[in-house]
Design a protein around this motif. Structure first.
Motif, mmCIF file in Angstrom:
data_model
loop_
_atom_site.group_PDB
_atom_site.id
_atom_site.type_symbol
_atom_site.label_atom_id
_atom_site.label_comp_id
_atom_site.label_asym_id
_atom_site.label_seq_id
_atom_site.Cartn_x
_atom_site.Cartn_y
_atom_site.Cartn_z
ATOM 1 N N ARG A 1 0.817 -1.218 0.000
ATOM 2 C CA ARG A 1 0.000 0.000 0.000
ATOM 3 C C ARG A 1 0.853 1.271 0.000
ATOM 4 N NH1 ARG A 1 -5.019 -1.696 0.088
ATOM 5 N NH2 ARG A 1 -5.454 -3.735 1.028
ATOM 6 N N GLN A 2 2.080 1.173 0.493
ATOM 7 C CA GLN A 2 2.978 2.327 0.415
ATOM 8 C C GLN A 2 3.338 2.614 -1.042
ATOM 9 O OE1 GLN A 2 5.803 0.573 3.310
ATOM 10 N NE2 GLN A 2 5.759 2.562 4.323
ATOM 11 N N MET A 3 3.497 1.545 -1.845
ATOM 12 C CA MET A 3 3.801 1.739 -3.258
ATOM 13 C C MET A 3 2.577 2.264 -4.008
ATOM 14 S SD MET A 3 6.445 1.651 -5.090
ATOM 15 C CE MET A 3 7.010 1.601 -6.789
ATOM 16 N N VAL A 4 1.392 1.843 -3.586
ATOM 17 C CA VAL A 4 0.165 2.390 -4.152
ATOM 18 C C VAL A 4 0.148 3.904 -3.951
ATOM 19 C CG1 VAL A 4 -2.342 2.493 -3.915
ATOM 20 C CG2 VAL A 4 -1.186 0.276 -3.885
ATOM 21 N N GLN A 5 0.485 4.340 -2.737
ATOM 22 C CA GLN A 5 0.509 5.768 -2.437
ATOM 23 C C GLN A 5 1.562 6.485 -3.274
ATOM 24 O OE1 GLN A 5 3.285 7.349 -0.439
ATOM 25 N NE2 GLN A 5 2.363 9.270 -1.175
ATOM 26 N N ARG A 6 2.731 5.852 -3.437
ATOM 27 C CA ARG A 6 3.811 6.492 -4.202
ATOM 28 C C ARG A 6 3.449 6.627 -5.677
ATOM 29 N NH1 ARG A 6 9.764 6.306 -2.284
ATOM 30 N NH2 ARG A 6 9.439 6.887 -0.111
ATOM 31 N N LEU A 7 2.807 5.611 -6.231
ATOM 32 C CA LEU A 7 2.376 5.711 -7.628
ATOM 33 C C LEU A 7 1.319 6.802 -7.769
ATOM 34 C CD1 LEU A 7 2.335 4.683 -10.558
ATOM 35 C CD2 LEU A 7 0.599 3.015 -9.843
ATOM 36 N N ASP A 8 0.363 6.831 -6.862
ATOM 37 C CA ASP A 8 -0.679 7.846 -6.892
ATOM 38 C C ASP A 8 -0.078 9.250 -6.798
ATOM 39 O OD1 ASP A 8 -3.679 8.546 -6.561
ATOM 40 O OD2 ASP A 8 -2.750 9.522 -4.832
ATOM 41 N N SER A 9 0.887 9.422 -5.903
ATOM 42 C CA SER A 9 1.536 10.720 -5.723
ATOM 43 C C SER A 9 2.282 11.144 -6.980
ATOM 44 C CB SER A 9 2.488 10.670 -4.524
ATOM 45 O OG SER A 9 3.185 11.880 -4.363
ATOM 46 N N LEU A 10 2.973 10.191 -7.628
ATOM 47 C CA LEU A 10 3.703 10.489 -8.863
ATOM 48 C C LEU A 10 2.742 10.937 -9.959
ATOM 49 C CD1 LEU A 10 6.284 10.406 -10.646
ATOM 50 C CD2 LEU A 10 5.754 7.993 -11.082
ATOM 51 N N ILE A 11 1.651 10.195 -10.124
ATOM 52 C CA ILE A 11 0.676 10.543 -11.153
ATOM 53 C C ILE A 11 0.074 11.918 -10.895
ATOM 54 C CG2 ILE A 11 -1.570 9.935 -12.134
ATOM 55 C CD1 ILE A 11 -0.817 6.981 -11.683
#
Length: 258
Positions: free
Chosen positions: A227-237
């Motif tokens: 879920r931390q990577m989910v957040q990081r991808l969302d933040s990048l987008i």
């Protein structure tokens, strides 16, 4: 332009660390990770390219259909991720096209191993994205290869983006381990120089790997996974959308340059 891509394969990394890991176990991890990726993309209203193995397509056809139905591109990533074969170019295309019900135009070799461009062309692909022209000893040490897109033997090559200086890789491991503010800055610097940014991730990165010590995953892979990577991808987008960058598929990028 932003070219997001995902190597949508059966999870097999534990096998690299001596763990007896079945295809069924690997598919469970990858299917859950793919769901999370698609949810992020749908929430943000952006499209991406999913390079699918034949194994993934045949064992998770419902996920391939969701990828297509939500407007993303499906491309090929071999057949069996653990054991790539020379015959995979044509067989992968046949399997993924049959499951997806779409013509497949792109290919990426598992683990970005080298491929013979004439075979890629013979199999009917218009582009190949099997190159990470980074300054990393080993698999990704390609200092003499072009850093941005080029054509070889009639096939368009779309390498993964690296920084203009030092060829620092901006792929999945970088987003896992660098401070987000630094990674975002490096992406913007590369965009200013190249005019586009192409990167790739894997569904299993979005699975909660830290909850499974039996996988024996190295820290640099477990770090900020799930879920931390989910957040990081969302933040990048979100960062890229705020700056009004357009998200397109690899095939659309080929349309613009061929």
């Amino acid at each position: 332009m932003i070219l997001l891509s995902f190597d949508t394969e059966e999870f097999d990394v534990p096998r690299e660390h001596g763990v007896d890991f079945t295809l069924e176990e690997g598919m469970k991890v990858s299917v859950e990770g793919t769901r999370r990726i698609l949810d992020v993309l749908k929430t943000n209203g952006v499209r991406a390219t999913f390079f699918c193995t034949g194994n993934f397509a045949e064992h998770a056809p419902e996920m391939v259909r969701r990828i297509v139905d939500e407007g993303h591109e499906v491309a090929c990533h071999g057949v069996d991720h653990w054991q790539p074969k020379e015959t995979d170019f044509a067989r992968s295309k046949e399997i993924v096209e049959r499951v997806a019900g779409r013509t497949v135009n792109g290919y990426r070799q598992p683990r970005m191993f080298p491929v013979v461009e004439s075979e890629i062309k013979r199999a009917g692909y218009r582009y190949n994205s099997s190159l990470n022209p980074a300054f990393i000893p080993g698999r990704y040490m390609h200092l003499t290869a072009p850093r941005t897109w080029f054509v070889e033997d009639g096939v368009m090559q779309i390498p993964a983006s690296v920084t203009p200086w030092l060829r620092f890789p901006l792929f999945w491991l970088s987003l896992h381990n660098l401070p987000e503010v630094l990674y975002h800055w490096m992406v913007r610097c590369t965009l200013r120089r190249d005019g586009y940014f192409a990167t790739y991730f894997h569904p299993w990165e979005f699975y909660d790997l830290k909850e499974h010590p039996e996988f024996r995953m190295p820290f640099i892979i477990r770090n900020n996974s799930g879920r931390q990577m989910v957040q990081r991808l969302d933040s990048l987008i979100r960062m890229l959308k705020e700056r009004r960058y357009e998200f397109i598929t690899y095939n659309e990028f080929a349309d613009l340059h061929q």
